[in-house]
Structures are given as structure tokens and as C-alpha cells.
Scaffold this motif. Structure first.
Motif, short mmCIF file in Angstrom:
data_model
loop_
_atom_site.label_atom_id
_atom_site.label_comp_id
_atom_site.label_asym_id
_atom_site.label_seq_id
_atom_site.Cartn_x
_atom_site.Cartn_y
_atom_site.Cartn_z
N TYR A 173 0.87 -1.35 -0.08
CA TYR A 173 -0.14 0.01 0.07
C TYR A 173 0.96 1.38 0.09
CZ TYR A 173 -3.67 -2.98 1.30
OH TYR A 173 -4.98 -4.16 1.36
N ALA A 174 0.65 1.96 -0.88
CA ALA A 174 1.29 3.30 -0.92
C ALA A 174 0.60 4.50 -0.27
CB ALA A 174 1.43 3.76 -2.47
N GLU A 175 1.32 5.35 0.66
CA GLU A 175 0.76 6.30 1.26
C GLU A 175 -0.05 7.32 0.46
OE1 GLU A 175 1.45 9.07 5.23
OE2 GLU A 175 3.12 7.95 4.34
N ASP A 176 -1.11 7.80 0.86
CA ASP A 176 -1.72 8.94 0.16
C ASP A 176 -1.76 10.03 0.98
OD1 ASP A 176 -3.61 10.49 -1.10
OD2 ASP A 176 -5.42 9.17 -0.83
N THR A 177 -0.99 11.11 0.28
CA THR A 177 -0.76 12.29 1.34
C THR A 177 -1.39 13.57 0.83
OG1 THR A 177 1.01 12.71 -0.42
CG2 THR A 177 1.73 11.44 1.61
N ARG A 178 -2.44 13.25 -0.03
CA ARG A 178 -3.43 14.44 -0.69
C ARG A 178 -3.99 15.06 0.40
NH1 ARG A 178 -7.03 11.09 -4.80
NH2 ARG A 178 -6.90 9.85 -2.99
N LEU A 179 -4.52 14.58 1.67
CA LEU A 179 -4.94 15.52 2.55
C LEU A 179 -4.03 16.17 3.31
CD1 LEU A 179 -7.42 16.37 4.27
CD2 LEU A 179 -7.16 14.18 5.76
N GLY A 180 -2.87 15.69 3.70
CA GLY A 180 -1.93 16.21 4.35
C GLY A 180 -1.28 17.53 3.12
N ASN A 181 -1.21 17.28 2.10
CA ASN A 181 -0.69 18.24 1.19
C ASN A 181 -1.67 19.51 1.18
OD1 ASN A 181 1.46 16.88 0.62
ND2 ASN A 181 0.43 16.16 -1.49
N TRP A 182 -3.08 19.05 1.26
CA TRP A 182 -4.11 20.13 1.37
C TRP A 182 -3.88 20.82 2.65
CZ3 TRP A 182 -6.84 22.61 -2.09
CH2 TRP A 182 -7.29 22.11 -3.04
N LYS A 183 -3.84 20.33 3.67
CA LYS A 183 -3.34 21.00 4.77
C LYS A 183 -2.25 21.78 4.74
CE LYS A 183 -4.24 19.04 8.60
NZ LYS A 183 -4.13 18.03 9.84
N VAL A 221 -9.15 33.78 9.94
CA VAL A 221 -10.09 32.99 10.81
C VAL A 221 -10.69 31.92 9.98
CG1 VAL A 221 -12.14 33.00 12.13
CG2 VAL A 221 -10.40 34.81 12.50
N VAL A 222 -11.09 32.33 8.85
CA VAL A 222 -11.87 31.43 7.90
C VAL A 222 -11.01 30.31 7.56
CG1 VAL A 222 -12.93 30.89 5.86
CG2 VAL A 222 -13.42 33.09 7.16
N LEU A 223 -9.69 30.31 7.25
CA LEU A 223 -8.71 29.36 6.77
C LEU A 223 -8.47 28.40 7.91
CD1 LEU A 223 -6.51 31.04 4.20
CD2 LEU A 223 -8.31 29.23 3.74
N ASN A 224 -8.40 28.97 9.26
CA ASN A 224 -8.23 28.25 10.43
C ASN A 224 -9.22 27.23 10.58
OD1 ASN A 224 -5.20 28.60 11.55
ND2 ASN A 224 -5.67 30.52 11.56
N VAL A 225 -10.40 27.93 10.51
CA VAL A 225 -11.66 26.89 10.79
C VAL A 225 -11.61 25.87 9.76
CG1 VAL A 225 -14.28 27.04 10.64
CG2 VAL A 225 -12.95 28.85 11.92
N VAL A 226 -11.17 26.23 8.35
CA VAL A 226 -11.40 25.14 7.47
C VAL A 226 -10.26 23.99 7.79
CG1 VAL A 226 -10.57 24.61 5.05
CG2 VAL A 226 -11.97 26.56 5.54
N LEU A 227 -9.08 24.10 8.39
CA LEU A 227 -8.10 23.35 8.80
C LEU A 227 -8.64 22.46 10.10
CD1 LEU A 227 -4.79 25.16 8.89
CD2 LEU A 227 -5.32 23.19 7.43
N LEU A 228 -9.52 23.03 11.11
CA LEU A 228 -10.01 22.41 11.96
C LEU A 228 -11.23 21.42 11.70
CD1 LEU A 228 -10.29 25.21 14.84
CD2 LEU A 228 -9.09 23.15 14.73
N ILE A 229 -11.96 22.06 10.54
CA ILE A 229 -13.00 21.12 10.15
C ILE A 229 -12.52 19.98 9.24
CG2 ILE A 229 -14.73 20.80 8.18
CD1 ILE A 229 -15.48 23.69 8.94
N LEU A 230 -11.28 20.04 8.61
CA LEU A 230 -10.64 19.10 8.01
C LEU A 230 -10.11 17.89 9.09
CD1 LEU A 230 -8.46 20.66 4.99
CD2 LEU A 230 -10.59 18.89 4.75
N SER A 231 -9.53 18.29 10.04
CA SER A 231 -8.97 17.59 10.96
C SER A 231 -10.04 16.87 11.93
CB SER A 231 -8.28 18.30 12.18
OG SER A 231 -7.19 18.96 11.56
N TYR A 232 -11.16 17.42 12.01
CA TYR A 232 -12.22 16.70 12.81
C TYR A 232 -13.14 15.88 11.83
CZ TYR A 232 -11.32 19.35 17.07
OH TYR A 232 -10.59 19.73 18.11
#
Length: 194
Positions: free
Chosen positions: A45-55, A91-102
Motif C-alpha cells: 500500500y502506497a501512502e496517500d498524502t493528498r489530505l496532508g498536502n491540502w492542509k 480565521v476562515v482558513l483556520n476554521v477550514v483546517l479544524l474542520i478537515l482535522s475533525y
């Protein structure tokens, strides 16, 4: 505690043994999570780093906005609207980061692509938990896309970390690798039995 006996012979060749502070659950979880990543990659299995790259991209945009607000050529009274816009975007971009994490990451330690040559169209989400003041480690393997037709039911196990460590805090990798490989095989065998 695990013994240094025959189980250590199955350990993949490493220059030095992996060691954790047995009094620090974060150290234990970090070491186990790193080892899981190695096992999953060894299974094709190769690691999928797309979410990490978006963050990372969103984080870089947040930093750029903060730098732009700090070094904007005009002083405060003249750049009030610009600063308010920068603060709002920050503030908006930090909220987007939190939403992605949760919502996307949760307890995930690794996302994967499907193995090369596989008919599956979905990778894996590997997640783990080691509750505070507990020695019970839970590992879960689920589909990266649970709605996919090739998705499978999640599989998990919960075991005491004392089964994988010696009294000195050295990870007995052979035992741990076998448990992880067995869980991956359970996930894949259920797919074949569908």
C-alpha cells in the motif's frame, strides 16, 4: 511483558531496536504508529498524502496572509479595511483546517492508495487509539471510501501494549508485525468473501 525470545527472530532487519519510554503513553503510541506505517507499506500500500498536502497548502496560505497583513506598506489607520479582510481570511482558513482535522482525519495515522495491480478502487484508513492511563491499544483498518462498492467492513483489534514491549521498553517488532499483518489479511480476506 513480551520476551526477547523466538518472536524477535521474525523482526525485520533493523540496525538498532526501537525503544520507547514505557511511562510515556505518547512515546509508545508514536512508536507503534510508525511501525504500523512500515508494515502497511511493506504490504504494497502506497501512502496517500493528498489530505496532508491540502492542509500544508492551507497552512501556507494562512502564513502568507499573516505576513501580508504585517508587512503591508500602509500604516494602521490607512489600511484598516485591508487588515480586517486579512483577519477574516485568517480565521476562515483556520476554521477550514479544524474542520478537515475533525471530519476527515479523526484518529487516522495513515491513508493509503489501493495496492498496485488490485481491482479495488479504494485505499485504507489506518487509525489507532491509546487512551490516557490505559495500556489497551486499539488499531482499526477501514476503507478510505466507505461508500465504494469495493469497500469492506472495518476490522480492528484491542490489545495490551505490554505484549509488544520488553521490560526495558524495546519493541518486539516480530510480534507486532504479525498482529498488524494478520489484521490487514483479515480486512482483505473479508473483501474476497463478499
Amino acid at each position: 511483558m513480551a520476551s526477547d525470545g523466538a518472536g524477535a527472530a521474525a523482526t525485520p532487519a533493523k540496525a538498532s531496536p526501537k525503544k520507547a519510554n514505557l511511562l510515556d503513553p505518547h512515546s509508545i503510541k508514536h512508536l507503534l504508529d510508525e511501525t504500523i506505517s512500515d508494515v502497511v507499506k511493506s504490504k504494497g500500500y502506497a501512502e496517500d498524502t493528498r489530505l496532508g498536502n491540502w492542509k500544508l497548502a492551507i497552512g501556507a496560505a494562512v502564513i502568507a496572509i499573516a505576513l501580508l497583513a504585517q508587512f503591508y506598506p500602509k500604516k494602521f489607520p490607512q489600511n484598516r479595511e485591508f487588515l480586517l479582510g486579512c483577519i477574516a481570511l485568517y480565521v476562515v482558513l483556520n476554521v477550514v483546517l479544524l474542520i478537515l482535522s475533525y471530519t476527515k482525519e479523526k484518529d487516522a495515522i495513515m491513508f493509503t492508495h489501493p495496492p498496485a495491480g488490485s481491482f479495488s478502487s479504494t485505499g485504507l484508513v489506518i487509525s489507532s487509539k491509546l487512551p490516557r492511563f490505559s495500556d489497551m491499544y486499539t488499531l482499526t483498518i477501514a476503507s478510505a471510501d466507505p461508500q465504494s462498492i469495493s469497500a469492506n467492513k472495518p476490522v480492528h483489534f484491542t490489545k495490551s501494549v505490554t505484549k509488544w514491549f520488553t521490560k526495558e521498553g524495546v519493541l518486539v517488532e516480530g510480534l507486532f508485525w504479525k498482529d498488524i499483518e494478520r489484521l490487514i489479511d483479515d480486512y482483505n480476506s473479508e473483501r474476497k468473501s463478499k
